[in-house]
Design a protein around this motif. Structure first.
Motif, PDB file in Angstrom:
ATOM      1  N   SER A  51       0.871  -1.169   0.000  1.00  0.00           N
ATOM      2  CA  SER A  51       0.000   0.000   0.000  1.00  0.00           C
ATOM      3  C   SER A  51       0.913   1.224   0.000  1.00  0.00           C
ATOM      4  O   SER A  51       2.047   1.157   0.471  1.00  0.00           O
ATOM      5  N   LEU A  52       0.408   2.319  -0.525  1.00  0.00           N
ATOM      6  CA  LEU A  52       1.219   3.530  -0.560  1.00  0.00           C
ATOM      7  C   LEU A  52       1.535   4.002   0.851  1.00  0.00           C
ATOM      8  O   LEU A  52       2.602   4.561   1.098  1.00  0.00           O
ATOM      9  N   ASP A  53       0.603   3.773   1.787  1.00  0.00           N
ATOM     10  CA  ASP A  53       0.863   4.137   3.182  1.00  0.00           C
ATOM     11  C   ASP A  53       2.073   3.379   3.730  1.00  0.00           C
ATOM     12  O   ASP A  53       2.945   3.947   4.379  1.00  0.00           O
ATOM     13  N   GLN A  54       2.115   2.079   3.469  1.00  0.00           N
ATOM     14  CA  GLN A  54       3.240   1.272   3.949  1.00  0.00           C
ATOM     15  C   GLN A  54       4.553   1.728   3.330  1.00  0.00           C
ATOM     16  O   GLN A  54       5.570   1.834   4.016  1.00  0.00           O
ATOM     17  N   PHE A  59       9.734   4.644   3.828  1.00  0.00           N
ATOM     18  CA  PHE A  59      10.676   5.679   3.406  1.00  0.00           C
ATOM     19  C   PHE A  59      11.030   6.594   4.571  1.00  0.00           C
ATOM     20  O   PHE A  59      12.195   6.875   4.837  1.00  0.00           O
ATOM     21  N   VAL A  60       9.997   7.034   5.299  1.00  0.00           N
ATOM     22  CA  VAL A  60      10.216   7.931   6.437  1.00  0.00           C
ATOM     23  C   VAL A  60      11.053   7.243   7.516  1.00  0.00           C
ATOM     24  O   VAL A  60      11.907   7.867   8.146  1.00  0.00           O
ATOM     25  N   ASP A  65      14.884   3.637   0.348  1.00  0.00           N
ATOM     26  CA  ASP A  65      15.373   4.924  -0.136  1.00  0.00           C
ATOM     27  C   ASP A  65      15.262   4.946  -1.652  1.00  0.00           C
ATOM     28  O   ASP A  65      15.038   3.913  -2.283  1.00  0.00           O
ATOM     29  N   LEU A  66      15.388   6.127  -2.226  1.00  0.00           N
ATOM     30  CA  LEU A  66      15.319   6.305  -3.673  1.00  0.00           C
ATOM     31  C   LEU A  66      16.627   6.879  -4.187  1.00  0.00           C
ATOM     32  O   LEU A  66      17.228   7.716  -3.538  1.00  0.00           O
ATOM     33  N   GLU A  67      17.038   6.436  -5.386  1.00  0.00           N
ATOM     34  CA  GLU A  67      18.183   7.015  -6.076  1.00  0.00           C
ATOM     35  C   GLU A  67      17.752   7.362  -7.492  1.00  0.00           C
ATOM     36  O   GLU A  67      16.990   6.622  -8.110  1.00  0.00           O
ATOM     37  N   GLY A  68      18.243   8.488  -7.994  1.00  0.00           N
ATOM     38  CA  GLY A  68      17.958   8.885  -9.363  1.00  0.00           C
ATOM     39  C   GLY A  68      17.425  10.298  -9.434  1.00  0.00           C
ATOM     40  O   GLY A  68      17.200  10.951  -8.414  1.00  0.00           O
ATOM     41  N   CYS A 152       9.708  22.102   6.017  1.00  0.00           N
ATOM     42  CA  CYS A 152      10.460  22.920   5.055  1.00  0.00           C
ATOM     43  C   CYS A 152      11.954  22.588   5.082  1.00  0.00           C
ATOM     44  O   CYS A 152      12.610  22.551   4.039  1.00  0.00           O
ATOM     45  N   ARG A 153      12.479  22.329   6.284  1.00  0.00           N
ATOM     46  CA  ARG A 153      13.893  21.968   6.382  1.00  0.00           C
ATOM     47  C   ARG A 153      14.142  20.594   5.758  1.00  0.00           C
ATOM     48  O   ARG A 153      15.138  20.386   5.071  1.00  0.00           O
ATOM     49  N   LYS A 154      13.224  19.642   5.976  1.00  0.00           N
ATOM     50  CA  LYS A 154      13.378  18.320   5.369  1.00  0.00           C
ATOM     51  C   LYS A 154      13.320  18.402   3.843  1.00  0.00           C
ATOM     52  O   LYS A 154      13.985  17.636   3.145  1.00  0.00           O
TER      53      LYS A 154
END
Length: 198
Positions: A51-54, A59-60, A65-68, A152-154
């Motif tokens: 699910s997108l929630d999961q 990620f949080v 993690d994401l690369e690209g 905003c800092r994140k």
């Protein structure tokens, strides 16, 4: 283990690589431009019924993690989400469908009660999400401002950066990002009451 992935993921032809904690990887299409790094083995079982929630929580929490390139990542993740939602819809044929009209009705039912009602118990900027209490005795107003600053800092916002605030509510984060960080903000809401006040 990769055979446990949902059929929707196995059928995709996206420039996406799924890279595991042990270095093994699975390409969902030719010439991957974006990589999803799975940092914990337990996450694979969540991907069997994703699910997108999961995925957002993972990620949080640093489990993936994401690369690209960020633009390409957004495009690929959008297609990935669509495929996962389509796969879920096939498994659950009675899934409620969304369109602009029904979504607007649902938003109106919830948020267009009246701004006066929400002003009774929300902070001065009408933030309708959890606050960030840095200190236990902070006021709700301070905790919401601290949350906006934290976000905003994140995002690493700088003056002149663009911020799209989808579901912006009464616009508290949008105003904060523009005022405190110099961001160029575009907020979107389907609520007539929120738009009137924001």
């Amino acid at each position: 283990m990769l055979g446990q992935l949902p059929p929707a993921l196995q059928r995709l032809h996206l420039p996406l690589r799924l890279k595991l904690w042990d270095g093994n990887h699975f390409d969902l299409g030719p010439s991957p431009q974006v990589t999803i790094l799975v940092r914990e083995p337990q996450l694979i079982s969540q991907l069997t019924h994703p699910s997108l929630d999961q995925l957002g929580a993972a990620f949080v929490e640093g489990k993936l993690d994401l690369e690209g390139d960020i633009g390409e990542a957004i495009r690929v993740c959008d297609e990935l989400s669509e495929a996962l939602l389509t796969d879920e819809a096939e498994a659950l044929p009675q899934r409620v469908s969304h369109d602009k009209s029904t979504d607007a009705e649902a938003i109106s039912y919830h948020y267009d009660v009246s701004n006066a009602f929400y002003q009774l118990w929300l902070d001065q900027d009408m933030a309708y999400s959890c606050a960030y209490f840095r200190e236990p005795d902070n006021t709700l107003d301070q905790a919401q401002q601290d949350k906006f600053d934290h976000l905003c800092r994140k995002l690493r916002l700088d003056a002149g950066d663009y911020l799209l605030d989808v579901g912006c509510g009464w616009g508290g984060l949008s105003r904060f990002a523009a005022r405190e960080y110099g961001a160029k903000v575009f907020g979107i809401t389907l609520s007539k009451e929120q738009l009137k006040l924001g």
